[in-house]
Design a protein around this motif. Structure first.
Motif, PDB file in Angstrom:
ATOM      1  N   GLY A 176      21.819  -3.899  44.017  1.00 62.38           N
ATOM      2  CA  GLY A 176      20.470  -3.599  43.541  1.00 62.38           C
ATOM      3  C   GLY A 176      19.458  -4.038  44.573  1.00 62.38           C
ATOM      4  O   GLY A 176      19.608  -5.079  45.205  1.00 62.38           O
ATOM      5  N   VAL A 177      18.417  -3.252  44.757  1.00 58.08           N
ATOM      6  CA  VAL A 177      17.348  -3.579  45.698  1.00 58.08           C
ATOM      7  C   VAL A 177      16.256  -4.308  44.925  1.00 58.08           C
ATOM      8  O   VAL A 177      15.834  -3.855  43.857  1.00 58.08           O
ATOM      9  CB  VAL A 177      16.789  -2.300  46.362  1.00 58.08           C
ATOM     10  CG1 VAL A 177      15.606  -2.615  47.252  1.00 58.08           C
ATOM     11  CG2 VAL A 177      17.888  -1.584  47.132  1.00 58.08           C
ATOM     12  N   MET A 178      15.787  -5.421  45.471  1.00 60.93           N
ATOM     13  CA  MET A 178      14.760  -6.208  44.813  1.00 60.93           C
ATOM     14  C   MET A 178      13.428  -5.463  44.859  1.00 60.93           C
ATOM     15  O   MET A 178      13.045  -4.924  45.891  1.00 60.93           O
ATOM     16  CB  MET A 178      14.621  -7.579  45.476  1.00 60.93           C
ATOM     17  CG  MET A 178      15.900  -8.406  45.466  1.00 60.93           C
ATOM     18  SD  MET A 178      16.711  -8.576  43.853  1.00 60.93           S
ATOM     19  CE  MET A 178      15.427  -9.262  42.855  1.00 60.93           C
TER      20      MET A 178
ATOM     21  N   ASP B 251       9.066  -5.381  43.827  1.00 62.19           N
ATOM     22  CA  ASP B 251       7.918  -6.276  44.037  1.00 62.19           C
ATOM     23  C   ASP B 251       7.752  -7.342  42.963  1.00 62.19           C
ATOM     24  O   ASP B 251       7.158  -8.383  43.207  1.00 62.19           O
ATOM     25  CB  ASP B 251       6.622  -5.462  44.134  1.00 62.19           C
ATOM     26  CG  ASP B 251       6.565  -4.625  45.404  1.00 62.19           C
ATOM     27  OD1 ASP B 251       7.285  -4.961  46.370  1.00 62.19           O
ATOM     28  OD2 ASP B 251       5.806  -3.645  45.427  1.00 62.19           O
ATOM     29  N   ASP B 252       8.255  -7.079  41.770  1.00 65.68           N
ATOM     30  CA  ASP B 252       8.122  -8.050  40.683  1.00 65.68           C
ATOM     31  C   ASP B 252       9.377  -8.916  40.508  1.00 65.68           C
ATOM     32  O   ASP B 252       9.504  -9.654  39.538  1.00 65.68           O
ATOM     33  CB  ASP B 252       7.789  -7.348  39.375  1.00 65.68           C
ATOM     34  CG  ASP B 252       8.882  -6.368  38.935  1.00 65.68           C
ATOM     35  OD1 ASP B 252       9.842  -6.138  39.699  1.00 65.68           O
ATOM     36  OD2 ASP B 252       8.767  -5.832  37.818  1.00 65.68           O
ATOM     37  N   GLY B 253      10.327  -8.813  41.443  1.00 66.04           N
ATOM     38  CA  GLY B 253      11.551  -9.604  41.374  1.00 66.04           C
ATOM     39  C   GLY B 253      12.650  -8.977  40.543  1.00 66.04           C
ATOM     40  O   GLY B 253      13.703  -9.571  40.337  1.00 66.04           O
ATOM     41  N   SER B 254      12.436  -7.761  40.059  1.00 66.37           N
ATOM     42  CA  SER B 254      13.447  -7.100  39.220  1.00 66.37           C
ATOM     43  C   SER B 254      14.406  -6.280  40.083  1.00 66.37           C
ATOM     44  O   SER B 254      14.129  -5.981  41.243  1.00 66.37           O
ATOM     45  CB  SER B 254      12.773  -6.201  38.189  1.00 66.37           C
ATOM     46  OG  SER B 254      12.125  -5.118  38.825  1.00 66.37           O
ATOM     47  N   TYR B 255      15.525  -5.925  39.476  1.00 63.58           N
ATOM     48  CA  TYR B 255      16.516  -5.073  40.138  1.00 63.58           C
ATOM     49  C   TYR B 255      17.204  -4.198  39.101  1.00 63.58           C
ATOM     50  O   TYR B 255      17.180  -4.482  37.906  1.00 63.58           O
ATOM     51  CB  TYR B 255      17.557  -5.914  40.889  1.00 63.58           C
ATOM     52  CG  TYR B 255      18.432  -6.743  39.967  1.00 63.58           C
ATOM     53  CD1 TYR B 255      19.593  -6.213  39.408  1.00 63.58           C
ATOM     54  CD2 TYR B 255      18.088  -8.046  39.646  1.00 63.58           C
ATOM     55  CE1 TYR B 255      20.378  -6.959  38.545  1.00 63.58           C
ATOM     56  CE2 TYR B 255      18.867  -8.797  38.780  1.00 63.58           C
ATOM     57  CZ  TYR B 255      20.008  -8.256  38.244  1.00 63.58           C
ATOM     58  OH  TYR B 255      20.789  -8.985  37.382  1.00 63.58           O
ATOM     59  N   SER B 256      17.809  -3.126  39.574  1.00 63.03           N
ATOM     60  CA  SER B 256      18.634  -2.242  38.767  1.00 63.03           C
ATOM     61  C   SER B 256      19.813  -1.852  39.650  1.00 63.03           C
ATOM     62  O   SER B 256      19.610  -1.390  40.770  1.00 63.03           O
ATOM     63  CB  SER B 256      17.825  -1.009  38.357  1.00 63.03           C
ATOM     64  OG  SER B 256      18.633  -0.130  37.618  1.00 63.03           O
ATOM     65  N   LEU B 257      21.025  -2.045  39.167  1.00 67.86           N
ATOM     66  CA  LEU B 257      22.213  -1.834  40.009  1.00 67.86           C
ATOM     67  C   LEU B 257      22.580  -0.370  40.180  1.00 67.86           C
ATOM     68  O   LEU B 257      22.437   0.435  39.260  1.00 67.86           O
ATOM     69  CB  LEU B 257      23.420  -2.557  39.426  1.00 67.86           C
ATOM     70  CG  LEU B 257      23.377  -4.078  39.446  1.00 67.86           C
ATOM     71  CD1 LEU B 257      24.697  -4.631  38.926  1.00 67.86           C
ATOM     72  CD2 LEU B 257      23.072  -4.629  40.812  1.00 67.86           C
ATOM     73  N   ARG B 258      23.091  -0.073  41.373  1.00 68.80           N
ATOM     74  CA  ARG B 258      23.682   1.228  41.695  1.00 68.80           C
ATOM     75  C   ARG B 258      25.116   0.974  42.115  1.00 68.80           C
ATOM     76  O   ARG B 258      25.377   0.164  42.992  1.00 68.80           O
ATOM     77  CB  ARG B 258      22.938   1.893  42.851  1.00 68.80           C
ATOM     78  CG  ARG B 258      21.772   2.721  42.410  1.00 68.80           C
ATOM     79  CD  ARG B 258      21.273   3.585  43.539  1.00 68.80           C
ATOM     80  NE  ARG B 258      22.024   4.802  43.730  1.00 68.80           N
ATOM     81  CZ  ARG B 258      21.880   5.906  43.025  1.00 68.80           C
ATOM     82  NH1 ARG B 258      21.046   5.946  42.040  1.00 68.80           N
ATOM     83  NH2 ARG B 258      22.573   6.970  43.298  1.00 68.80           N
TER      84      ARG B 258
ATOM     85  N   GLY C  37      10.206 -20.561  41.589  1.00 69.75           N
ATOM     86  CA  GLY C  37       9.119 -20.151  40.713  1.00 69.75           C
ATOM     87  C   GLY C  37       8.454 -18.837  41.059  1.00 69.75           C
ATOM     88  O   GLY C  37       7.587 -18.366  40.340  1.00 69.75           O
ATOM     89  N   ASN C  38       8.839 -18.209  42.182  1.00 72.39           N
ATOM     90  CA  ASN C  38       8.256 -16.928  42.608  1.00 72.39           C
ATOM     91  C   ASN C  38       9.313 -15.839  42.566  1.00 72.39           C
ATOM     92  O   ASN C  38      10.477 -16.081  42.902  1.00 72.39           O
ATOM     93  CB  ASN C  38       7.714 -17.037  44.035  1.00 72.39           C
ATOM     94  CG  ASN C  38       6.580 -18.036  44.137  1.00 72.39           C
ATOM     95  OD1 ASN C  38       5.681 -18.044  43.312  1.00 72.39           O
ATOM     96  ND2 ASN C  38       6.654 -18.904  45.138  1.00 72.39           N
ATOM     97  N   PRO C  39       8.916 -14.603  42.192  1.00 71.71           N
ATOM     98  CA  PRO C  39       9.899 -13.507  42.181  1.00 71.71           C
ATOM     99  C   PRO C  39      10.403 -13.209  43.594  1.00 71.71           C
ATOM    100  O   PRO C  39       9.634 -13.273  44.557  1.00 71.71           O
ATOM    101  CB  PRO C  39       9.125 -12.319  41.614  1.00 71.71           C
ATOM    102  CG  PRO C  39       7.690 -12.676  41.689  1.00 71.71           C
ATOM    103  CD  PRO C  39       7.587 -14.160  41.781  1.00 71.71           C
ATOM    104  N   LEU C  40      11.683 -12.933  43.702  1.00 70.40           N
ATOM    105  CA  LEU C  40      12.258 -12.517  44.980  1.00 70.40           C
ATOM    106  C   LEU C  40      11.853 -11.063  45.194  1.00 70.40           C
ATOM    107  O   LEU C  40      12.250 -10.193  44.418  1.00 70.40           O
ATOM    108  CB  LEU C  40      13.785 -12.653  44.940  1.00 70.40           C
ATOM    109  CG  LEU C  40      14.524 -12.272  46.219  1.00 70.40           C
ATOM    110  CD1 LEU C  40      14.158 -13.225  47.354  1.00 70.40           C
ATOM    111  CD2 LEU C  40      16.025 -12.303  45.980  1.00 70.40           C
ATOM    112  N   VAL C  41      11.043 -10.789  46.201  1.00 67.89           N
ATOM    113  CA  VAL C  41      10.449  -9.460  46.357  1.00 67.89           C
ATOM    114  C   VAL C  41      11.104  -8.621  47.446  1.00 67.89           C
ATOM    115  O   VAL C  41      10.720  -7.468  47.642  1.00 67.89           O
ATOM    116  CB  VAL C  41       8.924  -9.542  46.625  1.00 67.89           C
ATOM    117  CG1 VAL C  41       8.230 -10.175  45.441  1.00 67.89           C
ATOM    118  CG2 VAL C  41       8.640 -10.299  47.895  1.00 67.89           C
ATOM    119  N   SER C  42      12.075  -9.176  48.152  1.00 66.17           N
ATOM    120  CA  SER C  42      12.782  -8.368  49.146  1.00 66.17           C
ATOM    121  C   SER C  42      14.227  -8.826  49.218  1.00 66.17           C
ATOM    122  O   SER C  42      14.566  -9.912  48.779  1.00 66.17           O
ATOM    123  CB  SER C  42      12.111  -8.468  50.525  1.00 66.17           C
ATOM    124  OG  SER C  42      12.205  -9.785  51.019  1.00 66.17           O
TER     125      SER C  42
END
Length: 182
Positions: free
Chosen positions: A92-94, A96-103, A67-72
């Protein structure tokens, strides 16, 4: 006959250095050889790009743990070889809000189309130094971070055990949200 030494350094996409050294006589014919050298060098550079038709699609999403965003930590998309996909891997690096963008590899953002296995890297807690005022003196204190998220189950930490799959599609929005209910 005087000889002038000229050199040019090229840096490829993979940070490898290639050195070209020309020995040129100082006369009118030397300019022809110098020009020819630069033409050859430019043709070689033109061949260093990705001319294999590989495309990279942007990939975004989020990860929620209990239920919590993965922040790291990091999220990894590896090609699913069991389905015949042999493209590159992306990470992708996580945030603070649990989001990622792939490289992807090199300067590429995103990932090649096809099926992928998705897994995580264990988040690392990094201690920080803080200042505290004790009896009129400033004292440095080592703060251990408070673990606010539950530990990630082992099956999500390895490509060969992860139940997560994602298929990246060309010319479409590729947004994948993952959740560990625990």
């Amino acid at each position: 006959q005087r000889i002038r030494m000229m050199s040019a350094v090229l840096v490829s996409e993979k940070y490898m250095k290639i050195f070209f050294i020309y020995r040129l006589p100082v006369n009118a014919g030397g300019r022809l050889w110098l020009t020819s050298g630069w033409v050859v060098m430019c043709l070689m550079l033109a061949g260093c790009g990705r001319g294999d038709g590989v495309i990279f699609m942007p990939v975004t999403g989020s990860v929620v743990v209990a239920g919590n965003p993965l922040v790291s930590g990091q999220i990894h998309f590896a090609p699913d070889r069991s389905k015949g996909h042999s493209g590159p891997m992306a990470t992708g690096v996580m945030q603070d809000d649990g989001s990622y963008s792939l490289r992807g590899p090199g300067r590429h953002r995103g990932l090649t189309p096809g099926p992928h296995v998705v897994y995580l890297s264990q988040p690392v807690s990094i201690p920080t130094m803080t200042e505290e005022l004790i009896d009129g003196e400033i004292v440095m204190r080592l703060e251990q971070p408070v673990v606010t998220q539950s530990k990630i189950p082992k099956e999500f930490l390895a490509a060969d055990r992860s139940p997560w799959r994602a298929t990246v599609v060309a010319d479409e929005e590729n947004h994948f949200d993952f959740e560990i209910k625990r």
